[in-house]
Design a protein around this motif. Structure first.
Motif, mmCIF file in Angstrom:
data_model
loop_
_atom_site.group_PDB
_atom_site.id
_atom_site.type_symbol
_atom_site.label_atom_id
_atom_site.label_comp_id
_atom_site.label_asym_id
_atom_site.label_seq_id
_atom_site.Cartn_x
_atom_site.Cartn_y
_atom_site.Cartn_z
ATOM 1 N N LEU A 11 -81.024 15.792 -5.048
ATOM 2 C CA LEU A 11 -80.786 17.042 -5.039
ATOM 3 C C LEU A 11 -82.027 17.744 -5.557
ATOM 4 O O LEU A 11 -82.334 17.190 -6.793
ATOM 5 C CB LEU A 11 -79.607 17.805 -5.590
ATOM 6 C CG LEU A 11 -78.403 17.588 -4.679
ATOM 7 C CD1 LEU A 11 -77.242 18.145 -5.562
ATOM 8 C CD2 LEU A 11 -78.366 18.548 -3.494
ATOM 9 N N SER A 12 -82.667 18.741 -5.361
ATOM 10 C CA SER A 12 -83.753 19.485 -5.975
ATOM 11 C C SER A 12 -83.210 20.426 -7.143
ATOM 12 O O SER A 12 -83.188 21.552 -7.006
ATOM 13 C CB SER A 12 -84.555 20.296 -4.857
ATOM 14 O OG SER A 12 -83.636 21.284 -4.149
ATOM 15 N N ARG A 13 -82.677 19.835 -8.114
ATOM 16 C CA ARG A 13 -81.954 20.499 -9.351
ATOM 17 C C ARG A 13 -82.708 21.390 -9.880
ATOM 18 O O ARG A 13 -82.099 22.744 -9.990
ATOM 19 C CB ARG A 13 -81.760 19.420 -10.100
ATOM 20 C CG ARG A 13 -80.708 18.248 -9.804
ATOM 21 C CD ARG A 13 -80.566 17.270 -10.962
ATOM 22 N NE ARG A 13 -81.767 16.731 -11.540
ATOM 23 C CZ ARG A 13 -82.255 15.588 -10.717
ATOM 24 N NH1 ARG A 13 -81.904 15.096 -9.582
ATOM 25 N NH2 ARG A 13 -83.291 15.201 -11.324
ATOM 26 N N GLU A 15 -85.181 23.355 -8.407
ATOM 27 C CA GLU A 15 -85.044 24.500 -7.451
ATOM 28 C C GLU A 15 -83.994 25.155 -7.248
ATOM 29 O O GLU A 15 -83.680 26.484 -7.658
ATOM 30 C CB GLU A 15 -85.461 24.102 -6.032
ATOM 31 C CG GLU A 15 -87.032 23.403 -6.082
ATOM 32 C CD GLU A 15 -87.289 23.140 -4.691
ATOM 33 O OE1 GLU A 15 -86.568 23.390 -3.612
ATOM 34 O OE2 GLU A 15 -88.321 22.307 -4.624
ATOM 35 N N LEU A 16 -82.749 24.572 -7.720
ATOM 36 C CA LEU A 16 -81.316 24.988 -7.608
ATOM 37 C C LEU A 16 -81.205 25.920 -9.030
ATOM 38 O O LEU A 16 -80.733 27.292 -8.810
ATOM 39 C CB LEU A 16 -80.377 23.989 -7.425
ATOM 40 C CG LEU A 16 -79.962 23.571 -6.052
ATOM 41 C CD1 LEU A 16 -79.027 22.261 -6.508
ATOM 42 C CD2 LEU A 16 -79.579 24.618 -5.072
ATOM 43 N N SER A 169 -75.148 25.681 2.914
ATOM 44 C CA SER A 169 -76.549 26.132 2.743
ATOM 45 C C SER A 169 -77.015 26.004 1.458
ATOM 46 O O SER A 169 -75.920 25.927 0.465
ATOM 47 C CB SER A 169 -76.713 27.621 3.228
ATOM 48 O OG SER A 169 -75.880 28.431 2.373
ATOM 49 N N SER A 170 -78.260 26.036 1.088
ATOM 50 C CA SER A 170 -78.718 26.205 -0.532
ATOM 51 C C SER A 170 -78.225 27.364 -1.181
ATOM 52 O O SER A 170 -77.902 27.559 -2.053
ATOM 53 C CB SER A 170 -80.171 25.955 -0.655
ATOM 54 O OG SER A 170 -80.710 26.913 0.128
ATOM 55 N N GLN A 171 -78.051 28.632 -0.242
ATOM 56 C CA GLN A 171 -77.643 30.003 -0.819
ATOM 57 C C GLN A 171 -76.127 29.737 -1.235
ATOM 58 O O GLN A 171 -75.766 30.453 -2.247
ATOM 59 C CB GLN A 171 -77.802 30.818 0.326
ATOM 60 C CG GLN A 171 -79.165 31.310 0.690
ATOM 61 C CD GLN A 171 -79.824 30.564 1.604
ATOM 62 O OE1 GLN A 171 -79.179 29.778 2.237
ATOM 63 N NE2 GLN A 171 -81.124 30.664 2.020
ATOM 64 N N LEU A 173 -74.654 27.031 -2.131
ATOM 65 C CA LEU A 173 -74.715 26.097 -3.472
ATOM 66 C C LEU A 173 -75.081 27.035 -4.654
ATOM 67 O O LEU A 173 -74.198 27.241 -5.668
ATOM 68 C CB LEU A 173 -75.498 25.051 -3.421
ATOM 69 C CG LEU A 173 -75.480 24.189 -4.436
ATOM 70 C CD1 LEU A 173 -73.980 23.562 -5.081
ATOM 71 C CD2 LEU A 173 -76.096 22.864 -4.058
ATOM 72 N N VAL A 174 -76.113 27.946 -4.484
ATOM 73 C CA VAL A 174 -76.650 28.666 -5.634
ATOM 74 C C VAL A 174 -75.570 29.602 -6.125
ATOM 75 O O VAL A 174 -75.261 29.780 -7.241
ATOM 76 C CB VAL A 174 -77.992 29.346 -5.237
ATOM 77 C CG1 VAL A 174 -78.150 30.444 -6.239
ATOM 78 C CG2 VAL A 174 -79.093 28.381 -5.072
#
Length: 188
Positions: A11-13, A15-16, A169-171, A173-174
């Motif tokens: 996971l791109s930790r 970036e998250l 989506s990444s949104q 998760l954020v």
């Protein structure tokens, strides 16, 4: 408050964490620390480290110091995205940080084996099919059992689990991580 975010490899930790910090930036300023880069830097100076630098007491002490120093000299709110897949090691880090007077919260990102395998296949800093890509991918897959045992451990020192959905989506998760960091509004 120091929030450690742990989850599957690939996971791109950072970036998250930076996206979560940006989302919370209107309310509180959030600092992000990178314990993995700390470990990589340490490996440049120490040849006696175990394969997993997280097992080295010197890394544990430096990570603790980095988190505490950043909380005290920064904005007081720290995100530390670091995949720590050992309940014992995570408990030791938490105790070391709280022993210095800082509060710690751990957010765990939980995923099943097939999701983790897909992540290992798709995310890499290296060009697909390069020797480095395969080295990192194989390392991640070899350590997958450690992660899966950790997420099933009822004693895992995780305050809040977020189940990763393959189509999320990444949104999403954020937003899910950010919600764990902000207290719910007071009931009137």
């Amino acid at each position: 408050m120091i929030t450690i975010i742990t989850g599957p490899w690939a996971l791109s930790r950072m970036e998250l964490a930076q996206a979560v910090a940006g989302r919370l930036g209107d309310v509180d300023a959030v600092d992000v620390v990178d314990g993995e880069q700390l470990g990589f830097a340490l490996m440049q100076f120490r040849t006696d480290l175990p394969e997993n630098f997280q097992e080295a007491p010197v890394w544990q002490a430096l990570f603790t110091t980095l988190c505490v120093h950043t909380a005290r000299h920064g904005n007081g709110c720290v995100l530390a995205p670091m995949n720590i897949h050992s309940s014992e090691r995570l408990s030791l880090l938490r105790a070391a940080i709280t022993g210095q007077g800082e509060a710690v919260r751990v957010v765990g990102l939980r995923a099943p084996r097939d999701y983790c395998e897909r992540l290992a296949d798709t995310f890499s800093f290296f060009e697909r099919d390069s020797a480095d890509y395969h080295r990192v991918r194989n390392w991640q897959l070899a350590r997958l059992g450690e992660y899966l045992e950790f997420v099933e451990d009822p004693r895992a020192p995780v305050d809040h689990w977020i189940d990763l959905l393959p189509d999320a989506s990444s949104q999403w998760l954020v937003s899910s991580i950010a919600r764990t960091m902000t207290p719910p509004p007071a009931k009137r």
